[in-house]
Design a protein around this motif. Structure first.
Motif, PDB file in Angstrom:
ATOM      1  N   TRP A 123      -8.068  -8.797   1.127  1.00 42.22           N
ATOM      2  CA  TRP A 123      -6.989  -9.050   0.181  1.00 42.22           C
ATOM      3  C   TRP A 123      -6.851 -10.542  -0.108  1.00 42.22           C
ATOM      4  O   TRP A 123      -6.397 -10.929  -1.194  1.00 42.22           O
ATOM      5  N   GLY A 124      -7.207 -11.369   0.848  1.00 42.82           N
ATOM      6  CA  GLY A 124      -7.182 -12.808   0.600  1.00 42.82           C
ATOM      7  C   GLY A 124      -8.152 -13.194  -0.500  1.00 42.82           C
ATOM      8  O   GLY A 124      -7.828 -13.998  -1.392  1.00 42.82           O
ATOM      9  N   THR A 183      -6.863 -11.907  -3.905  1.00 39.22           N
ATOM     10  CA  THR A 183      -5.769 -12.738  -4.428  1.00 39.22           C
ATOM     11  C   THR A 183      -6.290 -14.079  -4.933  1.00 39.22           C
ATOM     12  O   THR A 183      -5.880 -14.557  -5.996  1.00 39.22           O
ATOM     13  N   LYS A 184      -7.202 -14.675  -4.172  1.00 42.24           N
ATOM     14  CA  LYS A 184      -7.747 -15.984  -4.567  1.00 42.24           C
ATOM     15  C   LYS A 184      -8.518 -15.882  -5.879  1.00 42.24           C
ATOM     16  O   LYS A 184      -8.495 -16.811  -6.696  1.00 42.24           O
ATOM     17  N   LEU A 211      -0.630  -5.420  -4.353  1.00 37.59           N
ATOM     18  CA  LEU A 211      -0.105  -6.503  -3.510  1.00 37.59           C
ATOM     19  C   LEU A 211       1.395  -6.340  -3.304  1.00 37.59           C
ATOM     20  O   LEU A 211       1.907  -6.557  -2.199  1.00 37.59           O
ATOM     21  N   ARG A 228       0.079 -11.297   4.304  1.00 40.15           N
ATOM     22  CA  ARG A 228       0.427 -12.632   3.821  1.00 40.15           C
ATOM     23  C   ARG A 228       0.043 -12.886   2.371  1.00 40.15           C
ATOM     24  O   ARG A 228       0.336 -13.956   1.826  1.00 40.15           O
ATOM     25  N   HIS A 229      -0.600 -11.927   1.741  1.00 38.20           N
ATOM     26  CA  HIS A 229      -1.166 -12.190   0.422  1.00 38.20           C
ATOM     27  C   HIS A 229      -0.251 -11.634  -0.676  1.00 38.20           C
ATOM     28  O   HIS A 229       0.168 -10.485  -0.613  1.00 38.20           O
TER      29      HIS A 229
END
Length: 430
Positions: free
Chosen positions: A296-297, A300-301, A343, A353-354
């Motif tokens: 997921w990081g 998101t990025k 998300l 955290r994302h």
């Protein structure tokens, strides 16, 4: 140095061969006496040579100074008795060395002046100290060149060489430099950002064909490396998720950094073109079932980097032909529309955290609306139709683009009808 005066003759002050007295006074009445051998004063200072050669001279000399430079005079007079190597070792601060330098210049003491210059040239300065140093040495001529050499502008060839070297490290062009690879890369990236922001001459460097060629090479290599690392995920059935994601995010962060510096070099169009070229392959991997609930990081990025591309094109900073703009939007809009609610649904999980923060969401939404309105009417209609058919129409909110499209469509139809009526009237009149 304030005015010095020769007093009336006075007796010898001590029994150690010192035959001259310096009386140091300030305006507050403070007084100190310093005892010298005459030869020391005349060997070290042309000022004292002149004073002591006057017919009315005596072995007592009064020196007036202010309370602000009193301590510097005391230090200077003490240094007159020391050999050169000891003078250099006696300094312990920039402030003291500057103060002594100014006094030594007034007393025409070349040895102490040179020692002050040598000390100041060899130690670190704060910004405020640099201003004081330059003020103190600005009128000293060639003797001050060692200090001035530290602060004078370098020629463009040297700046270009430094910039290209920094680019090679920042964009990992060439072989890595273990064990300082990542640290050196980060340092080089920070240095490039500083140079682009602070160096007034750098636009002349960044316009150089060689510099731009190296930057383009680094961009192409970084995009290729990122795409290859991402594609390798589907080839390895047993990859370690955290390790693989960290490696790919590192490459993606480099690309994000390039988004910040390339606009300052008028090379953002190169980034946008590269991003459009790799987008289809990137999304094919990220949306593969194998990664449905992973990374997921990374997901998101990807949106954060794409937001910079959408802004660059939507706000007209990068000019692309209509087909490229259509491809960019049709490639990434469905992905953004899909990932945002996923998300949000995980936002209640404290360990997750994302997310897409409000600023990012507004930025993307605004850029997409502008980008849609830049497209041909038929492409606008296709994108808006897909948006309204989608299950998730809350984000991005394209209602503004839809309203403008409707207004433009009606206006275009009205203009068309008016044009046809004018043609018909002209035909009848014939």
């Amino acid at each position: 140095m304030d005015k010095a005066a020769i007093t009336k003759p006075c007796r010898l002050a001590d029994q150690d061969g010192n035959d001259t007295i310096i009386c140091l006074k300030d305006r507050e009445g403070r007084l100190e006496r310093f005892y010298f051998n005459l030869s020391v004063l005349t060997d070290k200072s042309r000022y004292f040579v002149h004073q002591l050669s006057q017919p009315e001279s005596s072995n007592c000399i009064d020196i007036q100074c202010s309370e602000f430079n009193y301590d510097h005079h005391v230090k200077f007079l003490g240094l007159l008795k020391l050999p050169a190597h000891s003078i250099l070792e006696s300094f312990n601060s920039v402030k003291s060395a500057i103060g002594v330098l100014e006094v030594a210049v007034g007393f025409q003491c070349e040895e102490i002046v040179k020692c002050c210059i040598e000390y100041l040239e060899a130690i670190p300065w704060e910004d405020k100290e640099e201003e004081l140093i330059l003020k103190a040495v600005s009128k000293l001529g060639p003797v001050a060149m060692p200090i001035l050499a530290r602060v004078q502008p370098v020629d463009l060839t040297a700046t270009k060489s430094v910039f290209i070297s920094a680019v090679r490290f920042a964009m990992s062009i060439g072989e890595p430099c273990p064990p300082f690879g990542d640290e050196l890369k980060t340092s080089a990236q920070e240095q490039i950002e500083y140079m682009l922001g602070e160096d007034e001459d750098l636009p002349l460097v960044t316009a150089d064909d060689e510099v731009r060629s190296v930057v383009r090479m680094g961009l192409s290599k970084s995009c290729g490396s990122f795409e290859n690392e991402l594609s390798s995920l589907l080839l390895d059935p047993n990859f370690d998720t955290e390790t693989a994601e960290a490696k790919i995010l590192n490459s993606l962060s480099d690309l994000e950094w390039m988004c910040n510096i390339l606009p300052k070099m008028d090379l953002m169009k190169d980034f946008v073109s590269n991003w459009i070229d790799v987008s289809a392959n990137v999304l094919a991997v990220v949306e593969d079932k194998k990664l449905d609930s992973l990374m997921w990081g990374l997901k998101t990025k990807l949106i954060e980097v794409t937001a910079k591309v959408l802004e660059a094109v939507g706000y007209g900073h990068v000019i692309l032909p209509a087909p490229s703009r259509v491809t960019l939007l049709k490639t990434w809009l469905p992905y953004i529309r899909k990932i945002k609610p996923l998300l949000d649904s995980k936002g209640s999980d404290a360990d997750f955290r994302h997310k897409m923060d409000e600023d990012l969401c507004q930025s993307i939404e605004g850029a997409i609306v502008l980008l849609i309105l830049l497209l041909p009417s038929n492409d606008q209609a296709d994108i808006l139709a897909d948006w309204m058919k989608a299950e998730q129409v809350r984000y991005p909110d394209l209602s503004e683009a839809f309203e403008v499209w409707c207004y433009r469509t009606k206006s275009a139809k009205r203009r068309l009808m008016e044009g046809m009526n004018n043609v018909d009237n002209a035909t009848v009149s014939l």
